[in-house]
Design a protein around this motif. Structure first.
Motif, PDB file in Angstrom:
ATOM      1  N   MET A  77      -3.683   0.027  20.571  1.00 30.58           N
ATOM      2  CA  MET A  77      -3.632  -1.118  19.641  1.00 30.58           C
ATOM      3  C   MET A  77      -2.689  -2.460  20.076  1.00 30.58           C
ATOM      4  N   ASN A  78      -3.068  -3.602  19.985  1.00 31.89           N
ATOM      5  CA  ASN A  78      -2.179  -4.650  20.096  1.00 31.89           C
ATOM      6  C   ASN A  78      -1.011  -4.531  19.269  1.00 31.89           C
ATOM      7  N   PRO A  79       0.224  -4.793  19.956  1.00 25.36           N
ATOM      8  CA  PRO A  79       1.344  -4.594  18.960  1.00 25.36           C
ATOM      9  C   PRO A  79       1.510  -5.659  17.906  1.00 25.36           C
ATOM     10  N   ILE A  80       1.021  -6.849  18.101  1.00 28.21           N
ATOM     11  CA  ILE A  80       0.982  -7.924  17.207  1.00 28.21           C
ATOM     12  C   ILE A  80       0.063  -7.288  15.973  1.00 28.21           C
ATOM     13  N   ASP A  81      -1.169  -6.740  16.288  1.00 32.42           N
ATOM     14  CA  ASP A  81      -1.956  -6.230  15.188  1.00 32.42           C
ATOM     15  C   ASP A  81      -1.066  -5.078  14.355  1.00 32.42           C
ATOM     16  N   ARG A  82      -0.449  -4.301  15.096  1.00 34.46           N
ATOM     17  CA  ARG A  82       0.320  -3.160  14.457  1.00 34.46           C
ATOM     18  C   ARG A  82       1.291  -4.035  13.469  1.00 34.46           C
ATOM     19  N   ILE A  83       2.040  -4.944  13.980  1.00 30.73           N
ATOM     20  CA  ILE A  83       3.129  -5.498  12.968  1.00 30.73           C
ATOM     21  C   ILE A  83       2.236  -5.973  11.721  1.00 30.73           C
ATOM     22  N   SER A  84       1.244  -6.647  11.987  1.00 30.40           N
ATOM     23  CA  SER A  84       0.443  -7.414  10.932  1.00 30.40           C
ATOM     24  C   SER A  84       0.168  -6.356   9.854  1.00 30.40           C
ATOM     25  N   ARG A  85      -0.366  -5.304  10.485  1.00 27.26           N
ATOM     26  CA  ARG A  85      -1.033  -4.401   9.588  1.00 27.26           C
ATOM     27  C   ARG A  85       0.174  -3.456   8.583  1.00 27.26           C
ATOM     28  N   ARG A  86       1.388  -3.557   9.312  1.00 23.95           N
ATOM     29  CA  ARG A  86       2.570  -2.715   8.627  1.00 23.95           C
ATOM     30  C   ARG A  86       3.106  -3.846   7.454  1.00 23.95           C
ATOM     31  N   ILE A  87       2.946  -4.871   7.901  1.00 27.39           N
ATOM     32  CA  ILE A  87       3.430  -5.961   6.866  1.00 27.39           C
ATOM     33  C   ILE A  87       2.568  -6.160   5.583  1.00 27.39           C
ATOM     34  N   ASN A  88       1.342  -6.225   6.109  1.00 21.90           N
ATOM     35  CA  ASN A  88       0.201  -6.076   5.053  1.00 21.90           C
ATOM     36  C   ASN A  88       0.279  -5.028   4.241  1.00 21.90           C
ATOM     37  N   THR A  89       0.420  -3.429   4.722  1.00 21.77           N
ATOM     38  CA  THR A  89       0.555  -2.512   3.852  1.00 21.77           C
ATOM     39  C   THR A  89       1.925  -2.709   3.040  1.00 21.77           C
ATOM     40  N   LEU A  90       2.898  -3.208   3.220  1.00 20.82           N
ATOM     41  CA  LEU A  90       4.243  -3.655   2.367  1.00 20.82           C
ATOM     42  C   LEU A  90       3.538  -4.352   1.158  1.00 20.82           C
ATOM     43  N   ILE A  91       2.839  -5.474   1.514  1.00 22.06           N
ATOM     44  CA  ILE A  91       2.326  -6.361   0.406  1.00 22.06           C
ATOM     45  C   ILE A  91       1.356  -5.879  -0.466  1.00 22.06           C
ATOM     46  N   GLU A 150      -0.019  -3.348  -5.439  1.00 21.26           N
ATOM     47  CA  GLU A 150      -1.392  -3.442  -6.053  1.00 21.26           C
ATOM     48  C   GLU A 150      -2.198  -2.335  -5.999  1.00 21.26           C
ATOM     49  N   ASN A 151      -1.826  -1.539  -4.849  1.00 22.02           N
ATOM     50  CA  ASN A 151      -2.552  -0.079  -4.799  1.00 22.02           C
ATOM     51  C   ASN A 151      -1.746   1.248  -5.394  1.00 22.02           C
ATOM     52  N   LYS A 152      -0.678   1.112  -5.856  1.00 25.00           N
ATOM     53  CA  LYS A 152       0.140   2.377  -6.443  1.00 25.00           C
ATOM     54  C   LYS A 152       0.598   1.714  -7.705  1.00 25.00           C
ATOM     55  N   GLU A 153       0.580   2.740  -8.733  1.00 23.51           N
ATOM     56  CA  GLU A 153       0.976   2.430 -10.273  1.00 23.51           C
ATOM     57  C   GLU A 153       2.516   2.415 -10.145  1.00 23.51           C
ATOM     58  N   VAL A 154       3.060   3.619  -9.319  1.00 21.05           N
ATOM     59  CA  VAL A 154       4.388   3.710  -9.245  1.00 21.05           C
ATOM     60  C   VAL A 154       5.002   3.805  -7.933  1.00 21.05           C
ATOM     61  N   ILE A 155       5.900   2.915  -7.425  1.00 20.21           N
ATOM     62  CA  ILE A 155       6.343   2.938  -6.073  1.00 20.21           C
ATOM     63  C   ILE A 155       7.638   3.671  -6.030  1.00 20.21           C
ATOM     64  N   PHE A 156       7.353   4.692  -5.347  1.00 22.75           N
ATOM     65  CA  PHE A 156       8.519   5.381  -4.653  1.00 22.75           C
ATOM     66  C   PHE A 156       9.295   4.946  -3.369  1.00 22.75           C
ATOM     67  N   ILE A 157      10.695   5.075  -3.295  1.00 24.18           N
ATOM     68  CA  ILE A 157      11.165   4.695  -2.094  1.00 24.18           C
ATOM     69  C   ILE A 157      10.712   5.300  -0.896  1.00 24.18           C
ATOM     70  N   GLY A 162      12.070  13.680  -9.087  1.00 23.39           N
ATOM     71  CA  GLY A 162      13.086  13.861  -8.319  1.00 23.39           C
ATOM     72  C   GLY A 162      13.102  12.822  -6.973  1.00 23.39           C
ATOM     73  N   LYS A 163      12.274  11.833  -7.227  1.00 26.56           N
ATOM     74  CA  LYS A 163      12.437  10.772  -6.516  1.00 26.56           C
ATOM     75  C   LYS A 163      12.822   9.423  -7.191  1.00 26.56           C
ATOM     76  N   ILE A 164      13.344   8.411  -6.278  1.00 22.85           N
ATOM     77  CA  ILE A 164      13.692   7.083  -6.850  1.00 22.85           C
ATOM     78  C   ILE A 164      12.472   6.330  -7.124  1.00 22.85           C
ATOM     79  N   VAL A 165      12.312   5.745  -8.231  1.00 24.18           N
ATOM     80  CA  VAL A 165      11.152   4.591  -8.658  1.00 24.18           C
ATOM     81  C   VAL A 165      11.641   3.456  -8.484  1.00 24.18           C
ATOM     82  N   ILE A 166      10.911   2.350  -8.082  1.00 19.35           N
ATOM     83  CA  ILE A 166      11.360   1.012  -7.770  1.00 19.35           C
ATOM     84  C   ILE A 166      10.256   0.253  -8.565  1.00 19.35           C
ATOM     85  N   GLY A 167      10.767  -0.262  -9.614  1.00 19.37           N
ATOM     86  CA  GLY A 167       9.688  -1.467 -10.443  1.00 19.37           C
ATOM     87  C   GLY A 167       8.893  -2.368  -9.750  1.00 19.37           C
ATOM     88  N   LYS A 168       7.863  -2.707 -10.270  1.00 15.20           N
ATOM     89  CA  LYS A 168       7.184  -3.554  -9.547  1.00 15.20           C
ATOM     90  C   LYS A 168       7.740  -4.779  -9.411  1.00 15.20           C
TER      91      LYS A 168
END
Length: 79
Positions: free
Chosen positions: A1-15, A19-26, A51-57
């Motif tokens: 996989m192209n490194p630029i595509d990999r970076i783009s996918r990882r940043i997109n996952t963060l964004i 939207e995909n999770k009700e609760v965000i854990f660290i 037992g996990k840290i929850v981060i507000g949306k």
């Protein structure tokens, strides 16, 4: 996989995370992003669930906005 595509996918996952999770854990974030997020949330009020840290949306979205405008505070190894 192209490194630029990999970076783009990882940043997109963060964004898409609030939207995909009700609760965000660290632990939902990849290890390379956690230090930056921990630095950003220092001093904020957080919760613990299962037992996990929850981060507000809203706090998480403020961190995303910081990344968009100022970037990461730490070197992130995408590759």
């Amino acid at each position: 996989m192209n490194p630029i595509d990999r970076i783009s996918r990882r940043i997109n996952t963060l964004i898409q995370l609030p939207e995909n999770k009700e609760v965000i854990f660290i632990t939902d974030l990849r290890k390379e992003y956690r230090q930056d997020l921990k630095n950003f949330i220092f001093g904020e009020t957080l919760a613990v669930k299962d037992g996990k840290i929850v981060i507000g949306k809203n706090l998480y979205k403020r961190w995303l906005q910081k990344i968009k405008t100022k970037g990461f505070d730490y070197d992130v190894k995408f590759i």
